[in-house]
Design a protein around this motif. Structure first.
Motif: not given
Length: 244
Positions: A181-197
């Motif tokens: 669960v932690l890996l799935e959601h942390s990677r999803a958050a990282a992808r979205e934050l990278s897109a914002l960046l």
């Protein structure tokens, strides 16, 4: 830092063993003022608390990050004096998050020294399943060599966490599910934050500009994620206990 009289205390030998260091190291840190003095009990025996253990783990982590003792002393002086063991563990988690991704090959003896405890075969299998360690092929020993000569590939940034999880009263399957669960959601958050960046810097910014912005943003993002998750988890626990 005070010792709660209701919580189990540790002798200096037990503290050193739990932290994976020598007694000499504990006394050295104490002499430098990095560790507060223990509570002196009967027969002049020093008793150390979980806060001592958490602070010692933080000191070791700061040293692994390359900080000098003088820098560690300054760092610790900036922390509130009444931090709990949980607060210190969270602070150490933030520090450890900046450790470089570098696995090391160690013997079983060295692995147990770093873990601060003996590790049985079941413990090793659980650490392997959590991707904290891996079994490294050691061709320098015969197949009938003792277990202490086994070679393991260990992620230093995850070892302390993995060892602590060995004592968590949850089924192994539940721990692995939580990790997923932690890996799935942390990677999803990282992808979205990278897109914002990427959207924020635009397509025409130089690589140096992107790296500079990322270096400034990463500490803020990690702190925000940790704070938000901690508060969200507390809220979920309050709701859960309210319903039960």
């Amino acid at each position: 830092m005070t010792t709660d009289t209701d919580e189990p205390t540790l002798t200096v030998d037990e503290l050193a063993a739990r932290a994976g260091v020598t007694v000499r190291t504990v006394r050295f840190y104490s002499s430098k003022g990095l560790l507060p003095p223990p509570v002196i009990g009967p027969r002049r025996v020093g008793h150390y608390s979980q806060e001592h253990l958490a602070r010692l783990a933080l000191i070791e982590e700061l040293q692994r990050q390359g900080m000098t003792l003088a820098a560690i002393e300054r760092h610790l002086q900036q922390l509130p004096a009444d931090l709990s063991a949980q607060d210190l563990a969270l602070h150490r988690a933030v520090v450890a998050s900046w450790a470089p991704d570098a696995a090391e090959d160690v013997t079983r003896e060295e692995l147990e020294r770093r873990a601060g405890r003996p590790l049985g075969e079941e413990d090793l299998e659980r650490l392997v399943a959590m991707n904290v360690i891996g079994r490294a092929e050691d061709t320098s020993h015969s197949s009938d060599s003792p277990a202490s000569s086994d070679s393991f590939r260990v992620d230093p940034a995850l070892l302390a966490l993995g060892v602590q999880l060995l004592d968590v009263p949850l089924a192994h399957e539940s721990i692995l599910a939580a990790r997923g669960v932690l890996l799935e959601h942390s990677r999803a958050a990282a992808r979205e934050l990278s897109a914002l960046l990427r959207e924020a810097v635009g397509e025409h910014e130089s690589v140096a500009a992107v790296k500079s912005l990322s270096a400034h943003m990463q500490p803020l993002v990690v702190q925000a994620l940790l704070t938000t998750f901690q508060r969200s988890l507390k809220q979920e626990l309050r709701e859960w206990l309210k319903e039960s």
